[in-house]
Design a protein around this motif. Structure first.
Motif, PDB file in Angstrom:
ATOM      1  N   LYS A  82      17.276 -26.003 -74.898  1.00  0.00           N
ATOM      2  CA  LYS A  82      17.740 -24.639 -75.105  1.00  0.00           C
ATOM      3  C   LYS A  82      17.051 -24.015 -76.316  1.00  0.00           C
ATOM      4  O   LYS A  82      16.981 -24.610 -77.389  1.00  0.00           O
ATOM      5  CB  LYS A  82      19.252 -24.602 -75.315  1.00  0.00           C
ATOM      6  CG  LYS A  82      19.798 -23.189 -75.515  1.00  0.00           C
ATOM      7  CD  LYS A  82      21.306 -23.198 -75.745  1.00  0.00           C
ATOM      8  CE  LYS A  82      21.826 -21.775 -75.976  1.00  0.00           C
ATOM      9  NZ  LYS A  82      23.282 -21.751 -76.227  1.00  0.00           N
ATOM     10  N   HIS A  84      17.071 -21.410 -79.246  1.00  0.00           N
ATOM     11  CA  HIS A  84      18.035 -20.657 -80.039  1.00  0.00           C
ATOM     12  C   HIS A  84      17.298 -19.500 -80.713  1.00  0.00           C
ATOM     13  O   HIS A  84      16.482 -19.709 -81.615  1.00  0.00           O
ATOM     14  CB  HIS A  84      18.680 -21.559 -81.089  1.00  0.00           C
ATOM     15  CG  HIS A  84      19.457 -22.696 -80.503  1.00  0.00           C
ATOM     16  ND1 HIS A  84      20.772 -22.575 -80.090  1.00  0.00           N
ATOM     17  CD2 HIS A  84      19.090 -23.980 -80.239  1.00  0.00           C
ATOM     18  CE1 HIS A  84      21.191 -23.724 -79.613  1.00  0.00           C
ATOM     19  NE2 HIS A  84      20.191 -24.592 -79.688  1.00  0.00           N
ATOM     20  N   SER A  85      17.581 -18.294 -80.252  1.00  0.00           N
ATOM     21  CA  SER A  85      16.908 -17.122 -80.792  1.00  0.00           C
ATOM     22  C   SER A  85      17.793 -15.896 -80.607  1.00  0.00           C
ATOM     23  O   SER A  85      18.431 -15.744 -79.562  1.00  0.00           O
ATOM     24  CB  SER A  85      15.565 -16.911 -80.078  1.00  0.00           C
ATOM     25  OG  SER A  85      14.921 -15.742 -80.534  1.00  0.00           O
ATOM     26  N   GLN A  86      17.841 -15.052 -81.615  1.00  0.00           N
ATOM     27  CA  GLN A  86      18.656 -13.842 -81.561  1.00  0.00           C
ATOM     28  C   GLN A  86      17.876 -12.700 -82.210  1.00  0.00           C
ATOM     29  O   GLN A  86      17.611 -12.715 -83.398  1.00  0.00           O
ATOM     30  CB  GLN A  86      19.980 -14.045 -82.295  1.00  0.00           C
ATOM     31  CG  GLN A  86      20.872 -12.822 -82.372  1.00  0.00           C
ATOM     32  CD  GLN A  86      21.422 -12.409 -81.011  1.00  0.00           C
ATOM     33  OE1 GLN A  86      21.868 -13.268 -80.247  1.00  0.00           O
ATOM     34  NE2 GLN A  86      21.386 -11.121 -80.712  1.00  0.00           N
ATOM     35  N   THR A 191      14.608 -23.511 -82.764  1.00  0.00           N
ATOM     36  CA  THR A 191      15.218 -22.345 -83.399  1.00  0.00           C
ATOM     37  C   THR A 191      14.135 -21.380 -83.853  1.00  0.00           C
ATOM     38  O   THR A 191      13.155 -21.780 -84.481  1.00  0.00           O
ATOM     39  CB  THR A 191      16.063 -22.769 -84.621  1.00  0.00           C
ATOM     40  OG1 THR A 191      17.009 -23.757 -84.221  1.00  0.00           O
ATOM     41  CG2 THR A 191      16.802 -21.576 -85.214  1.00  0.00           C
ATOM     42  N   GLU A 196      18.864 -16.197 -86.163  1.00  0.00           N
ATOM     43  CA  GLU A 196      19.432 -17.416 -85.592  1.00  0.00           C
ATOM     44  C   GLU A 196      19.499 -18.526 -86.631  1.00  0.00           C
ATOM     45  O   GLU A 196      20.441 -19.328 -86.634  1.00  0.00           O
ATOM     46  CB  GLU A 196      18.602 -17.869 -84.393  1.00  0.00           C
ATOM     47  CG  GLU A 196      19.238 -18.965 -83.568  1.00  0.00           C
ATOM     48  CD  GLU A 196      20.561 -18.555 -82.932  1.00  0.00           C
ATOM     49  OE1 GLU A 196      21.422 -19.441 -82.703  1.00  0.00           O
ATOM     50  OE2 GLU A 196      20.737 -17.351 -82.657  1.00  0.00           O
ATOM     51  N   ARG A 199      22.606 -17.916 -88.688  1.00  0.00           N
ATOM     52  CA  ARG A 199      23.828 -18.210 -87.934  1.00  0.00           C
ATOM     53  C   ARG A 199      24.037 -19.712 -87.760  1.00  0.00           C
ATOM     54  O   ARG A 199      25.156 -20.204 -87.890  1.00  0.00           O
ATOM     55  CB  ARG A 199      23.774 -17.520 -86.572  1.00  0.00           C
ATOM     56  CG  ARG A 199      23.781 -16.000 -86.655  1.00  0.00           C
ATOM     57  CD  ARG A 199      23.878 -15.377 -85.283  1.00  0.00           C
ATOM     58  NE  ARG A 199      23.827 -13.926 -85.364  1.00  0.00           N
ATOM     59  CZ  ARG A 199      24.448 -13.107 -84.505  1.00  0.00           C
ATOM     60  NH1 ARG A 199      25.165 -13.612 -83.531  1.00  0.00           N
ATOM     61  NH2 ARG A 199      24.340 -11.802 -84.646  1.00  0.00           N
ATOM     62  N   ARG A 200      22.967 -20.432 -87.465  1.00  0.00           N
ATOM     63  CA  ARG A 200      23.093 -21.867 -87.199  1.00  0.00           C
ATOM     64  C   ARG A 200      23.269 -22.687 -88.472  1.00  0.00           C
ATOM     65  O   ARG A 200      24.031 -23.648 -88.496  1.00  0.00           O
ATOM     66  CB  ARG A 200      21.852 -22.378 -86.450  1.00  0.00           C
ATOM     67  CG  ARG A 200      21.681 -21.844 -85.037  1.00  0.00           C
ATOM     68  CD  ARG A 200      20.667 -22.672 -84.283  1.00  0.00           C
ATOM     69  NE  ARG A 200      21.208 -23.973 -83.907  1.00  0.00           N
ATOM     70  CZ  ARG A 200      20.479 -24.991 -83.463  1.00  0.00           C
ATOM     71  NH1 ARG A 200      19.166 -24.866 -83.385  1.00  0.00           N
ATOM     72  NH2 ARG A 200      21.040 -26.134 -83.131  1.00  0.00           N
TER      73      ARG A 200
END
Length: 259
Positions: A82, A84-86, A191, A196, A199-200
C-alpha cells in the motif's frame, strides 16, 4: 558497301539503359516512409511531454513512477504494497517544510533556473574518478525525475531529466515545483509527501509541523528507507540540528518570499 547497323540490338540496349536510369532516379520509398514515421512519432512524443507538464501545473500529482516502482518491488518481495500518500496544497503545508528542504537539499533554489552548475561540475569530476555516477540534483531536477521519469543512474536519464527540468522551470514556476516536491518526495517506507509523513510519524497534519519536525523530515530525504523520521538515529538527529541552523541562517520563513 555501307555497314549494316543492327537496329534491334541498339533499341534493346537503349531500353535497358533508360530503365536503369529510371531505377536510379526513382526515390527509395521504403526508407523515406520509415524516416517520416519515426519523425512523426518523435514529434508526437515531444508534444505529449509538453501537454503532460502543462496538465500537472494545475492538477495534483497523485501517483509517480517512483511510487509504481516501490509498489512492484513490495509485491515481488511479498511485503505490504500500500502506498501512503496524501496530497496537500502549498497553502495547507506549514512553510517550515519548504524552508527545511531548501536548507537541506538546495539553498540556491529561489535563484537558479533548475541547475546548480558549480555542484554539477564537482560531481562530474568525481564521476570521472569513480565507477558510480553521482548527481548534484536540485529540487527542480528531483521533481522532474520523480514525476516524469524512472529511478536510475545513466547519462540518458539525466539528459531527459534536464529536459523536463527546463520545462517545469519555464511552465510551473518555483512555488508549483515546491508544492509538487513536498507531495511526491519519498519520506519513508511506502510513504510519500510531507503531509503523509506528518500524519504517520507525528500524529498531526503538515499544517502544524514544528521547525524540528520539518528539519527531521528533510534530514531523512537522502535515504528515506534507511533513515527513520519516527525513530531517528544519532546521525539523523545531528543532521536535524544542522538543518535547523541553516534554516535560521537563511532568515527563517521570510526566505520563502523569493519563491
Amino acid at each position: 558497301m555501307a555497314k549494316r547497323v543492327d537496329l534491334t540490338n541498339t533499341s534493346r540496349s537503349t531500353t535497358r539503359s533508360n530503365k536503369f536510369e529510371r531505377l536510379n532516379k526513382a526515390p527509395k520509398k521504403g526508407s523515406s516512409s520509415f524516416l517520416k514515421k519515426i519523425g512523426r512519432l518523435l514529434f508526437y512524443i515531444w508534444i505529449s511531454t509538453i501537454v503532460a507538464v502543462v496538465l500537472f501545473k494545475f492538477i495534483p500529482v497523485y501517483f509517480t513512477p517512483t511510487m509504481a516502482s516501490r509498489k512492484i518491488d513490495a509485491l515481488m518481495d511479498g511485503e505490504p504494497s500500500k502506498i501512503h500518500s496524501q496530497w496537500s496544497s502549498y497553502e495547507e503545508i506549514d512553510r517550515n517544510c519548504a524552508l527545511a528542504v531548501i536548507a537541506s537539499e538546495d539553498q540556491l533554489f529561489p535563484e537558479h533556473h533548475g541547475f546548480d552548475f558549480e555542484a554539477m561540475g564537482t560531481a562530474l569530476i568525481k564521476n570521472q574518478k569513480g565507477k558510480r555516477i553521482k548527481g548534484a540534483s536540485t529540487i527542480s531536477q528531483q521533481v522532474a525525475k520523480n514525476v516524469f521519469l524512472w529511478q536510475g543512474r545513466s547519462y540518458f536519464r539525466k539528459a531527459l531529466e534536464a529536459y523536463f527540468t527546463l520545462l517545469i522551470e519555464f511552465i510551473w514556476g518555483k512555488e508549483r515545483i515546491m508544492e509538487v516536491y513536498l507531495n511526491v518526495a519519498e519520506t519513508g517506507k511506502m510513504t510519500f509527501g510531507v503531509e503523509e509523513a506528518c500524519r504517520r510519524f507525528y500524529g498531526h497534519t503538515a499544517a502544524d509541523v514544528s521547525t524540528t519536525e520539518a528539519a527531521r523530515i528533510a534530514a531523512c530525504l537522502p535515504n528515506p528507507i534507511r533513515f527513520s523520521i519516527k525513530n531517528p538515529s544519532g546521525y539523523v538527529s545531528k543532521r536535524t540540528s544542522y538543518i535547523k541552523r541553516q534554516m535560521s541562517a537563511l532568515g527563517g520563513k521570510k526566505f520563502l518570499r523569493n519563491l
